[in-house]
Write a protein that holds these residues in place. Structure first.
Motif, PDB file in Angstrom:
ATOM      1  N   GLY A 161     -25.288 -54.991 -14.896  1.00 59.27           N
ATOM      2  CA  GLY A 161     -25.773 -56.159 -14.182  1.00 59.27           C
ATOM      3  C   GLY A 161     -25.075 -56.311 -12.839  1.00 59.27           C
ATOM      4  O   GLY A 161     -24.126 -55.597 -12.524  1.00 59.27           O
TER       5      GLY A 161
ATOM      6  N   SER B 170     -25.539 -58.356  -8.597  1.00 63.49           N
ATOM      7  CA  SER B 170     -26.325 -59.109  -7.622  1.00 63.49           C
ATOM      8  C   SER B 170     -27.064 -58.144  -6.723  1.00 63.49           C
ATOM      9  O   SER B 170     -26.496 -57.150  -6.260  1.00 63.49           O
TER      10      SER B 170
ATOM     11  N   ARG C 161     -33.891 -61.809 -22.077  1.00 61.45           N
ATOM     12  CA  ARG C 161     -33.184 -62.460 -20.979  1.00 61.45           C
ATOM     13  C   ARG C 161     -33.272 -63.964 -21.125  1.00 61.45           C
ATOM     14  O   ARG C 161     -34.201 -64.488 -21.734  1.00 61.45           O
TER      15      ARG C 161
ATOM     16  N   PRO D 292     -31.720 -69.176 -15.949  1.00 58.70           N
ATOM     17  CA  PRO D 292     -30.953 -70.419 -15.905  1.00 58.70           C
ATOM     18  C   PRO D 292     -31.793 -71.606 -16.355  1.00 58.70           C
ATOM     19  O   PRO D 292     -32.900 -71.825 -15.857  1.00 58.70           O
TER      20      PRO D 292
ATOM     21  N   THR E  65     -33.788 -63.357 -12.153  1.00 62.32           N
ATOM     22  CA  THR E  65     -32.410 -63.787 -12.341  1.00 62.32           C
ATOM     23  C   THR E  65     -32.228 -64.360 -13.738  1.00 62.32           C
ATOM     24  O   THR E  65     -32.958 -65.263 -14.149  1.00 62.32           O
TER      25      THR E  65
ATOM     26  N   MET F 203     -29.414 -63.950 -17.584  1.00 61.04           N
ATOM     27  CA  MET F 203     -28.488 -63.162 -18.401  1.00 61.04           C
ATOM     28  C   MET F 203     -29.356 -62.254 -19.264  1.00 61.04           C
ATOM     29  O   MET F 203     -30.269 -62.733 -19.937  1.00 61.04           O
ATOM     30  N   TYR F 204     -29.075 -60.984 -19.219  1.00 63.91           N
ATOM     31  CA  TYR F 204     -29.857 -60.011 -19.967  1.00 63.91           C
ATOM     32  C   TYR F 204     -29.073 -59.553 -21.197  1.00 63.91           C
ATOM     33  O   TYR F 204     -27.897 -59.211 -21.103  1.00 63.91           O
TER      34      TYR F 204
ATOM     35  N   THR G 221     -25.327 -59.295 -19.897  1.00 65.63           N
ATOM     36  CA  THR G 221     -24.886 -58.926 -18.557  1.00 65.63           C
ATOM     37  C   THR G 221     -25.748 -59.704 -17.560  1.00 65.63           C
ATOM     38  O   THR G 221     -26.967 -59.810 -17.726  1.00 65.63           O
ATOM     39  N   GLN G 222     -25.105 -60.262 -16.544  1.00 66.42           N
ATOM     40  CA  GLN G 222     -25.789 -61.141 -15.606  1.00 66.42           C
ATOM     41  C   GLN G 222     -26.492 -60.344 -14.512  1.00 66.42           C
ATOM     42  O   GLN G 222     -25.908 -59.435 -13.915  1.00 66.42           O
TER      43      GLN G 222
ATOM     44  N   THR H 170     -28.535 -61.184 -10.958  1.00 64.00           N
ATOM     45  CA  THR H 170     -28.852 -62.211  -9.977  1.00 64.00           C
ATOM     46  C   THR H 170     -29.615 -61.566  -8.819  1.00 64.00           C
ATOM     47  O   THR H 170     -29.122 -60.606  -8.215  1.00 64.00           O
TER      48      THR H 170
END
Length: 125
Positions: free
Chosen positions: A9, A11, A38, A41, A90, A92-93, A119-120, A122
């Motif tokens: 993960g 950005s 996923r 937010p 975007t 969390m996966y 894993t994030q 973004t």
């Protein structure tokens, strides 16, 4: 006990690509069915892509044509190649595994037995 550890993960700007990896413990052998979920937010967790042990795959409509799920059975690693990323990707996966069909699990909207910690990802516009 099945252990799943995600990585990859980060950005990225819109239009970019990321590849997520999920290392599975030896107990999660090739008979397990696996998938990616996923949680954006403030939203509920949703299925993204599934790969059953017979090779059947399925994808959520928002990611069709952009994401590809695959697995290296020798290394026991599940991948999610994500291309043409959008800000709405975007989230969390999470990697997941189950002895039952993962394509069925995602279609029915039920929870698999085993989860990674996530894993994030973004994506900025």
């Amino acid at each position: 006990h099945v252990q799943l550890v995600e990585s990859g993960g980060g950005s990225v700007q819109a239009g970019g690509s990321l590849r997520l990896s999920c290392a599975a413990s030896r107990r999660a052998d090739s008979t397990y069915n696996m998938g990616w979920f996923r949680r954006p937010p403030g939203q509920k967790r949703e299925g993204v892509a599934a790969l059953d042990s017979d090779g059947t795959t399925s994808y959520a409509d928002p990611v069709k044509g952009r994401f590809t799920i695959s697995k290296d059975n020798d290394k026991n690693i599940l991948y999610l190649q994500m291309n043409s990323l959008k800000p709405e990707d975007t989230a969390m996966y999470y990697c997941a595994a189950d002895r039952s069909s993962m394509t069925g699990i995602q279609r029915l909207g039920i929870d698999p037995d085993y989860w990674g910690r996530g894993t994030q990802v973004t994506v900025s516009s």
